[in-house]
Design an enzyme around this catalytic site. Structure first.
Site, PDB file in Angstrom:
ATOM      1  N   TYR A 272       0.816  -1.209   0.000  1.00 21.71           N
ATOM      2  CA  TYR A 272       0.000   0.000   0.000  1.00 21.71           C
ATOM      3  C   TYR A 272       0.851   1.261   0.000  1.00 21.71           C
ATOM      4  CZ  TYR A 272      -3.444  -3.434   1.406  1.00 21.71           C
ATOM      5  OH  TYR A 272      -4.250  -4.531   1.456  1.00 21.71           O
ATOM      6  N   PRO A 273       0.462   2.268  -0.799  1.00 22.79           N
ATOM      7  CA  PRO A 273       1.226   3.518  -0.905  1.00 22.79           C
ATOM      8  C   PRO A 273       0.982   4.438   0.268  1.00 22.79           C
ATOM      9  CG  PRO A 273      -0.700   3.642  -2.314  1.00 22.79           C
ATOM     10  CD  PRO A 273      -0.718   2.273  -1.671  1.00 22.79           C
ATOM     11  N   CYS A 274       1.471   4.068   1.417  1.00 20.28           N
ATOM     12  CA  CYS A 274       1.260   4.878   2.604  1.00 20.28           C
ATOM     13  C   CYS A 274       1.966   6.224   2.492  1.00 20.28           C
ATOM     14  CB  CYS A 274       1.743   4.132   3.842  1.00 20.28           C
ATOM     15  SG  CYS A 274       3.396   3.472   3.675  1.00 20.28           S
ATOM     16  N   TYR A 275       2.903   6.321   1.567  1.00 17.59           N
ATOM     17  CA  TYR A 275       3.622   7.582   1.402  1.00 17.59           C
ATOM     18  C   TYR A 275       2.753   8.647   0.738  1.00 17.59           C
ATOM     19  CZ  TYR A 275       4.121   5.611  -3.246  1.00 17.59           C
ATOM     20  OH  TYR A 275       3.864   5.052  -4.471  1.00 17.59           O
TER      21      TYR A 275
END
Length: 104
Positions: A53-56
DNA sequence: CCGTTGACCAGGC
DNA sequence: GGCCTGGCCAACG
């Protein structure tokens, strides 16, 4: 969505829905899943899945990057990685802040 | 069980 | 534009 574990899943699902070149804020997610903004950050910091997941793509409402923790890692380098990943996704930056036009 | 903490937010100065 | 304050609410010790 009653279980708290489902709450985590909801947050991750939202991350996956963010279109390319866009970012979102903790507050928007918080409203979306019905929790307080602080808890969004807590979820990402404690139980994130950096490979999945692209938590950034989650930043603060004022456009600043906020924080970035991976597996309990608290090095100052991680925040730099976050900024670079956003740039790779095509998110526009205004100095050290994310351009608000790139927010969802 | 209770106090503190936190990848935050909005408002005020 | 930056810094302080109060509020938010689950998790941790």
């Amino acid at each position: 969505m009653k279980d708290k574990s489902a709450l985590y899943a909801s947050v991750y699902e939202i991350l996956r829905r963010i279109p390319k070149g866009k970012a979102t804020t903790y507050g928007k997610i918080a409203k979306r899943v019905g929790i307080n903004p602080r808890f969004v950050g807590r979820i990402l910091s404690k139980n994130d899945h950096p490979e999945k997941y692209p938590c950034y793509k989650v930043v603060r409402s004022d456009g600043s990057l906020g924080g970035y923790t991976i597996n309990g890692k608290v090095d100052p380098e991680t925040i730099t990685i976050k900024r670079r990943k956003l740039l790779e996704d095509g998110v526009r930056f205004n100095k050290d802040n994310v351009d608000k036009s790139s927010l969802v």
